[in-house]
Design an enzyme around this catalytic site. Structure first.
Site, PDB file in Angstrom:
ATOM      1  N   ASN A 136      31.213   4.043  -6.393  1.00  0.00           N
ATOM      2  CA  ASN A 136      30.440   2.187  -6.895  1.00  0.00           C
ATOM      3  C   ASN A 136      31.530   1.741  -7.848  1.00  0.00           C
ATOM      4  O   ASN A 136      32.818   2.488  -8.061  1.00  0.00           O
ATOM      5  CB  ASN A 136      29.489   2.922  -8.552  1.00  0.00           C
ATOM      6  CG  ASN A 136      29.374   1.814  -8.336  1.00  0.00           C
ATOM      7  OD1 ASN A 136      30.319   0.698  -9.511  1.00  0.00           O
ATOM      8  ND2 ASN A 136      28.271   1.135  -8.799  1.00  0.00           N
ATOM      9  N   ASN A 169      29.428  -3.568  -7.273  1.00  0.00           N
ATOM     10  CA  ASN A 169      28.651  -3.038  -8.561  1.00  0.00           C
ATOM     11  C   ASN A 169      29.249  -4.956  -9.215  1.00  0.00           C
ATOM     12  O   ASN A 169      30.263  -4.806  -9.304  1.00  0.00           O
ATOM     13  CB  ASN A 169      28.863  -1.934  -9.580  1.00  0.00           C
ATOM     14  CG  ASN A 169      28.830  -2.757 -10.526  1.00  0.00           C
ATOM     15  OD1 ASN A 169      27.824  -3.139 -11.685  1.00  0.00           O
ATOM     16  ND2 ASN A 169      28.694  -1.630 -12.097  1.00  0.00           N
ATOM     17  N   SER A 172      27.088  -5.327 -13.939  1.00  0.00           N
ATOM     18  CA  SER A 172      27.957  -4.455 -15.234  1.00  0.00           C
ATOM     19  C   SER A 172      28.117  -5.762 -16.268  1.00  0.00           C
ATOM     20  O   SER A 172      28.894  -6.824 -15.744  1.00  0.00           O
ATOM     21  CB  SER A 172      29.501  -3.899 -15.128  1.00  0.00           C
ATOM     22  OG  SER A 172      29.560  -4.087 -16.728  1.00  0.00           O
TER      23      SER A 172
END
EC number: 1.3.5.2
Length: 341
Positions: A136, A169, A172
């Site tokens: 990731n 990602n 977040s």
């Protein structure tokens, strides 16, 4: 046994307990006290990869790839490590990790604390794990959002030869402006750049490493439809739904409800499933979805598969239920498959 261990661990600071648990697991593994189980109970194809079963470990537990072998012995069908950035960074100030046991929730504002992509690769090279490994990737906090693609491209290039698949990602809530990358034009530009680099790297390395993108649960239907359109048009290989939520209204007047960060565990269950269902409707089978968010027992995993996921990932549920959650999920999936016949 785990309920007793949990009582002890929950008496410690959450972040200290996190590291203590992983170090203890690693030690037990190295002593040969964890029987390595393949758990080929329900093999499934995901993004062209052969998984021994569809229950994976979500990113965030092992940020640097330091515990791959020990975690790989717990029966997961696949493991995802990270989030990793080009350069090491400390993340946000402590305390930054909070348990909310009354709601089976966890709040974190870790901020992509990690040792950097080069250190992660060294750890992977030392690992004996031969299963499906996802990496990731994210951007450094000091990198301006308009230059975010540069960080993702660096990580993609360095991780490519060492990963079974790579997750982008962009969801977040703990890196400033990161979620802005989920917007139509920004998302399209970023994913197109990464897909172009993926094609180059596939030629160089002689292997195709799938690319997935991880999205937030705090999206309305129009945003989900836009994301579905982009991931289909750029031909992403997969999508992970979802990350943590910034909505803490489910915690009511709990003292931790005002803490900044992303909320995971049971409180994100319904939000995550809503996004999963809408996403599945808009993607229409064009690419697989990995369902994550609020899997606290086996039936939660089965529900995500019914809603359109090909595979699932767990994290917060492990903290509250322990490693036995993996088998519980696999049993529930097997029962669900039998009932569907």
């Amino acid at each position: 046994m785990y309920p007793l261990a949990r009582r002890i661990l929950f008496a410690l600071d959450a972040e200290k307990a996190h590291h203590f648990t992983l170090d203890a697991l690693n030690m037990v593994y190295k002593l040969g006290l964890i029987p390595v189980t393949g758990n080929r109970t329900k093999p499934v194809k995901l993004m062209g990869l052969d998984l021994p079963n569809p229950v994976g470990l979500a990113a965030g537990l092992d940020k640097n790839g330091e515990y791959i072998d020990a975690l790989g012995a717990l029966g997961f069908g696949f493991i995802e490590i990270g989030t990793v950035t080009p350069n090491p960074q400390p993340g946000n100030p402590q305390p930054r990790l909070f348990r909310v046991p009354e709601y089976q929730g966890i709040i974190n504002r870790m901020g992509f604390n990690n040792h950097g992509i080069d250190a992660m690769i060294q750890n992977i090279e030392k690992s004996k794990f031969s299963g499906v490994l996802g990496i990731n990737i994210g951007k450094n906090a000091v990198t301006p959002i308009e230059n975010a693609a540069d960080d993702y491209l660096i990580c993609l290039e360095k991780a490519y030869a060492h990963a079974s698949y790579i997750t982008v990602n962009i969801s977040s809530p703990n890196t400033k402006n990161l979620r802005a990358l989920q917007g139509g034009d920004e998302l399209s530009a970023l994913l197109e750049a990464l897909k172009n680099k993926q094609a180059q790297l596939a030629s160089v390395h002689g292997k195709y490493v799938p690319l997935a993108v991880k999205i937030a649960p705090d999206l309305d239907e129009a945003q989900i439809e836009d994301i579905a359109h982009v991931v289909k048009s750029v031909e992403m290989d997969g999508i992970i739904a979802t990350n943590t939520t910034i909505d803490k209204s489910s915690l009511g007047s709990h003292p931790l409800a005002g803490e900044q960060g992303g909320l995971s565990g049971l409180p994100v269950h319904e939000k995550s499933n809503r996004v999963l269902k809408l996403l599945a409707d808009h993607i229409d089978g064009k690419l697989p979805i990995i369902g994550v968010g609020g899997i606290m027992e086996g039936r939660d995993a089965a529900e995500k598969i019914r809603l359109g996921a090909t595979a699932v990932q767990v994290y917060s549920g492990l903290i509250y239920k322990g490693p036995a959650l993996v088998k519980e999920c696999l049993k529930a999936l097997a029962r669900s498959a039998q009932n569907a016949v």
